[in-house]
Write a protein that holds these residues in place. Structure first.
Motif, PDB file in Angstrom:
ATOM      1  N   LEU A   6       0.825  -1.206   0.000  1.00 18.20           N
ATOM      2  CA  LEU A   6       0.000   0.000   0.000  1.00 18.20           C
ATOM      3  C   LEU A   6       0.858   1.254   0.000  1.00 18.20           C
ATOM      4  CD1 LEU A   6      -2.958   0.958   0.124  1.00 18.20           C
ATOM      5  CD2 LEU A   6      -2.623   1.213   2.566  1.00 18.20           C
ATOM      6  N   ASP A  34     -13.706  -0.504  -2.837  1.00 16.55           N
ATOM      7  CA  ASP A  34     -12.360  -0.241  -2.316  1.00 16.55           C
ATOM      8  C   ASP A  34     -11.306  -0.312  -3.413  1.00 16.55           C
ATOM      9  OD1 ASP A  34     -12.555  -2.942  -2.778  1.00 16.55           O
ATOM     10  OD2 ASP A  34     -11.786  -3.576  -0.821  1.00 16.55           O
ATOM     11  N   ILE A  35     -11.716  -0.081  -4.660  1.00 14.91           N
ATOM     12  CA  ILE A  35     -10.861  -0.298  -5.824  1.00 14.91           C
ATOM     13  C   ILE A  35     -10.673   0.991  -6.622  1.00 14.91           C
ATOM     14  CG2 ILE A  35     -10.658  -1.523  -8.028  1.00 14.91           C
ATOM     15  CD1 ILE A  35     -10.436  -3.378  -5.604  1.00 14.91           C
ATOM     16  N   HIS A 119     -13.370 -11.588  -2.598  1.00  7.83           N
ATOM     17  CA  HIS A 119     -12.385 -10.517  -2.670  1.00  7.83           C
ATOM     18  C   HIS A 119     -11.021 -11.075  -3.064  1.00  7.83           C
ATOM     19  CE1 HIS A 119      -9.967  -7.027  -1.516  1.00  7.83           C
ATOM     20  NE2 HIS A 119     -11.085  -6.326  -1.440  1.00  7.83           N
ATOM     21  N   TYR A 121      -8.050 -10.165  -2.402  1.00  5.88           N
ATOM     22  CA  TYR A 121      -7.044 -10.187  -1.338  1.00  5.88           C
ATOM     23  C   TYR A 121      -7.603 -10.758  -0.041  1.00  5.88           C
ATOM     24  CZ  TYR A 121      -2.387  -8.145  -2.051  1.00  5.88           C
ATOM     25  OH  TYR A 121      -1.068  -7.939  -2.356  1.00  5.88           O
ATOM     26  N   ALA A 381      -5.602  -6.984 -10.962  1.00  5.70           N
ATOM     27  CA  ALA A 381      -4.534  -6.782  -9.982  1.00  5.70           C
ATOM     28  C   ALA A 381      -3.308  -7.551 -10.455  1.00  5.70           C
ATOM     29  CB  ALA A 381      -4.979  -7.263  -8.605  1.00  5.70           C
ATOM     30  N   GLN A 521      -1.081  -1.383   5.949  1.00  7.69           N
ATOM     31  CA  GLN A 521      -1.755  -2.393   5.144  1.00  7.69           C
ATOM     32  C   GLN A 521      -3.069  -2.849   5.787  1.00  7.69           C
ATOM     33  OE1 GLN A 521       0.388  -6.026   4.418  1.00  7.69           O
ATOM     34  NE2 GLN A 521       0.220  -6.757   6.514  1.00  7.69           N
ATOM     35  N   ARG A 524      -6.660  -2.509   4.279  1.00  8.99           N
ATOM     36  CA  ARG A 524      -7.209  -3.469   3.325  1.00  8.99           C
ATOM     37  C   ARG A 524      -8.060  -4.549   3.994  1.00  8.99           C
ATOM     38  NH1 ARG A 524      -2.042  -4.616  -0.713  1.00  8.99           N
ATOM     39  NH2 ARG A 524      -2.285  -2.734  -1.974  1.00  8.99           N
ATOM     40  N   TYR A 629      -6.985  -0.670  -2.790  1.00 12.32           N
ATOM     41  CA  TYR A 629      -6.568  -1.657  -3.794  1.00 12.32           C
ATOM     42  C   TYR A 629      -6.563  -1.017  -5.171  1.00 12.32           C
ATOM     43  CZ  TYR A 629      -7.543  -5.058  -0.128  1.00 12.32           C
ATOM     44  OH  TYR A 629      -7.549  -5.753   1.049  1.00 12.32           O
ATOM     45  N   ARG A 630      -5.616  -1.454  -5.977  1.00  9.16           N
ATOM     46  CA  ARG A 630      -5.501  -0.931  -7.330  1.00  9.16           C
ATOM     47  C   ARG A 630      -5.247  -2.058  -8.321  1.00  9.16           C
ATOM     48  NH1 ARG A 630      -1.716   4.423  -6.453  1.00  9.16           N
ATOM     49  NH2 ARG A 630      -3.394   5.942  -6.334  1.00  9.16           N
TER      50      ARG A 630
END
Length: 676
Positions: A6, A34-35, A119, A121, A381, A521, A524, A629-630
């Motif tokens: 992150l 969250d993206i 999700h 992650y 991702a 982190q 997340r 998150y990206r």
């Protein structure tokens, strides 16, 4: 494999500053839940030869052909759910600004991003913001031919089957479970094992196939689903003529087309051996392909395509499908070539036990690449660094190939500048200046060291099962590679080799890493949840371990100011020594296959979250209005033809939106039946 942390995505560029693009490039493509979805550029693509561009084009098509495979691997209902949601999204006749429709749109975007209903992650199932009633109405208003109905199944019967999967929290709640004393396979909702297959049965099945005296064992289970048929366990192999054949045939067709544009005979032989593996499903052929691939160090264009990483399997054996196409970044690769050429020095000077070191480091190659296409488990991702092959015996005898994907880190960096993250979480101007001066340089260097040296270092003792660490293998391997990189970042050897500008630079990565592992982190993770993903567990394990072991000497402190908690590192040299101590233990655990010690280490330091600190971090991060998150949309590789229909150029187009790309991929690259 390294994923962007992150804070790494939030550091400002240090060292030399690149010129800004002559025309503004819009990095952000979409934002939801969250993206944040970004675009990446493919610099220097125009300098490649037409042959290289055509090779990249066909390899890119092959990287997209297997998209449905990953969806089905992640959960047996994913394809049916994705296709039904896409049908609703495209044919809904009501108010598209209605709150429930907007919630369905967000849910679909999340499914696209995660390649399924869990999700990517956190592993938890998404909870839809729309009601069962709204969903049922939308489905019933569709032409039934648009729905993924089973043979003879009515719409009502299909809704009865699919509704609990989408809406009921206790049905298939987690994609992959890698902790605990229960049956991890039964607790996981992925599709690597058939219904009713137990963890004990799986372990016994594959134990019976292994020969502990074999110095070159194949990766049993890598490319198959294990199911029960007529009371017996059997493997459904992913190959032409087997499971997923509809997609694999398309992949091999494009790979075959790519051979006509191979840069040399060695590269052509690599592609042909991969085609042979896809056609036979034979794991010895896969190893032969992997050996040829790792030995091809002269081709500028390179790729990964196939069943590769095992993070999604609770037992760490079965591989998800992925694809990446790339070409060499010559200038940036000078630093990775410097690292790989000194690999033996780094191995010899590691703090680990001499019994676990390679006496002769072979075939370690490293390069910085420009990615041209992402697919499968690397999309949307994506990792920022990769080291392959994974087989320990191939690493031992032939070496490994490591890459750092710099145009991806560039996109992260450009999109993050000025977002306020560092100012919120960094203790003082001293640390902030460190990150701004050295952050980009040391972040990429950490990835180089992690992939090239970390994963490529060390040996297993004779007779140690490569799968012996089971559910904890991925976390411990990422821990080992990170520690190797962290330990050497502070070494004077890096200054001597010109890889870091001075002896202070490493502190930027140390501070960022500890801040991320202890605190940032956590943004997340939902309140009340534990850490699940292997890379996140790895980072927390390291940060928590060194924090606890250095607590008496106050090596690291968590200090409070104005009601906020910050990381303060008081002794960077002592921190490096702690990294070395932990590296020594983690290497021992891997080399000896000490499952119990590995389990204790992960469960003690890598899983549980400090609830109070977690709540504070979530609150502070929420005020920044950032996405934790990206991921990315791909460029569209467009062939340019002359009047005779001949391809005269390939041009990357960056204009496609996230929704447009996902819907197009579903139209053009969807080959599997809804249920496999």
């Amino acid at each position: 494999m390294t994923f962007m942390t992150l804070t790494a995505a939030c550091t400002n560029r240090g060292g030399e500053e690149k010129d800004a693009p002559s025309e503004p490039f819009h990095y952000t493509a979409d934002r939801f839940a969250d993206i944040e979805v970004l675009r990446y550029q493919v610099p220097a693509f125009e300098l490649l030869s037409l042959q290289q561009k055509q090779l990249i084009y066909h390899l890119s098509e092959a990287a997209l052909m297997g998209r449905d495979i990953l969806y089905d691997q992640n959960n047996r209902y994913n394809l049916a759910i994705r296709r039904s949601l896409e049908a609703v999204y495209q044919h809904y006749a009501g108010d598209r600004n209605h709150a429930e429709f907007k919630a369905l749109e967000t849910y679909l975007k999340r499914v696209w991003f995660a390649n399924g209903i869990h999700h990517h992650y956190a592993e938890d199932k998404f909870q839809p913001g729309f009601t069962e009633g709204f969903f049922h109405r939308c489905i019933r208003e569709l032409d039934a031919s648009l729905l993924p109905l089973r043979k003879g199944q009515s719409v009502n019967q299909w809704l009865e089957e699919i509704t609990p999967v989408i809406f009921h929290p206790d049905v298939m709640p987690k994609r992959t479970v890698q902790s605990g004393d229960g049956d991890l396979i039964a607790a996981s909702s992925n599709n690597y094992y058939g219904p009713g297959v137990t963890m004990k049965e799986v372990e016994a099945f594959y134990a019976a196939l292994k020969d502990p005296s074999d110095p070159r064992p194949v990766s049993f289970g890598l490319n198959s689903r294990l199911v029960r048929e007529n009371g017996r366990l059997v493997e459904k192999v992913w190959k032409v003529g087997g499971l997923y054949t509809e997609a694999i045939e398309k992949i091999t067709d494009e790979l075959h087309r790519a051979t006509a544009f191979a840069e040399n005979e060695a590269q052509k032989a690599v592609i042909e051996k991969l085609i042979e593996f896809y056609r036979t499903g034979d794991l010895k052929t896969f190893d032969a392909y992997a050996v040829r691939w790792v030995q091809d160090v002269h081709s500028e264009v390179d790729f990964i395509n196939g069943f590769t990483e095992t993070y999604g399997d609770p037992l760490g054996m079965k591989a998800s499908w992925e694809g990446i196409v790339n070409f060499l970044n010559r200038e940036a690769s000078k630093r990775t070539q410097t690292i790989s050429s000194h690999a033996q020095w780094f191995e010899d000077h590691s703090p680990t036990d001499p019994r676990f070191k390679k006496k002769e480091v072979k075939g370690v190659s490293a390069k910085v690449i420009t990615v041209a296409m992402l697919g499968g488990d690397c999309y949307p991702a994506t990792p920022i660094g990769i080291n392959l092959p994974n087989a320990d015996w191939i690493r031992r005898e032939y070496g490994s190939k490591s890459v750092t994907i710099e145009n991806i880190t560039e996109a992260y960096d450009r999109a993050s500048q000025g977002n306020g993250f560092l100012e919120e979480f960094v203790w003082s101007d001293q640390e902030l200046n460190l990150l701004k001066t050295y952050g980009f340089v040391t972040d990429n260097l950490h990835t180089d060291l992690h992939e090239c040296l970390g994963h490529g270092s060390g040996i297993l003792l004779p007779g140690v099962d490569p799968d012996g660490l089971k559910a904890y293998s991925s976390t411990l391997e990422e821990t080992r590679a990170d520690l190797f990189a962290l330990y050497y970042l502070a070494d004077e050897k890096l200054v001597e080799l010109g890889l870091t500008p001075d002896r202070e630079a490493y502190r930027a990565e140390y501070y960022k890493y500890i801040m991320n592992g202890l605190m940032t982190q956590l943004v997340r993770i939902e309140a009340g949840k534990n850490v699940e993903e292997a890379h996140m567990r790895n980072r927390q394990l390291i940060a928590r371990w060194v924090y606890e072991k250095g607590r008496t000497a106050r090596v690291i402190e968590l200090k409070e100011r104005d009601g906020k908690t910050y990381v303060v590192i008081n002794d960077y040299e002592a921190l490096r020594n702690l990294f070395g101590q932990l590296l020594t233990e983690v290497q021992r655990i891997k080399s000896e296959g000490d499952y119990e010690a590995g389990r204790q280490l992960v469960e003690t330091f890598g899983v549980k979250v400090d609830a109070v600190l977690h709540g504070e971090v979530l609150k502070r991060y929420a005020a920044l209005n950032l996405a934790p998150y990206r991921g990315f949309v791909n460029p569209v590789m467009k062939p340019v033809r002359n009047g005779k229909g001949e391809v005269i150029d390939i041009v990357p187009d960056y204009s496609e939106s996230y929704v447009e790309q996902m819907l197009r991929y579903s139209r053009e690259y969807s080959f599997l039946p809804a249920y496999n």
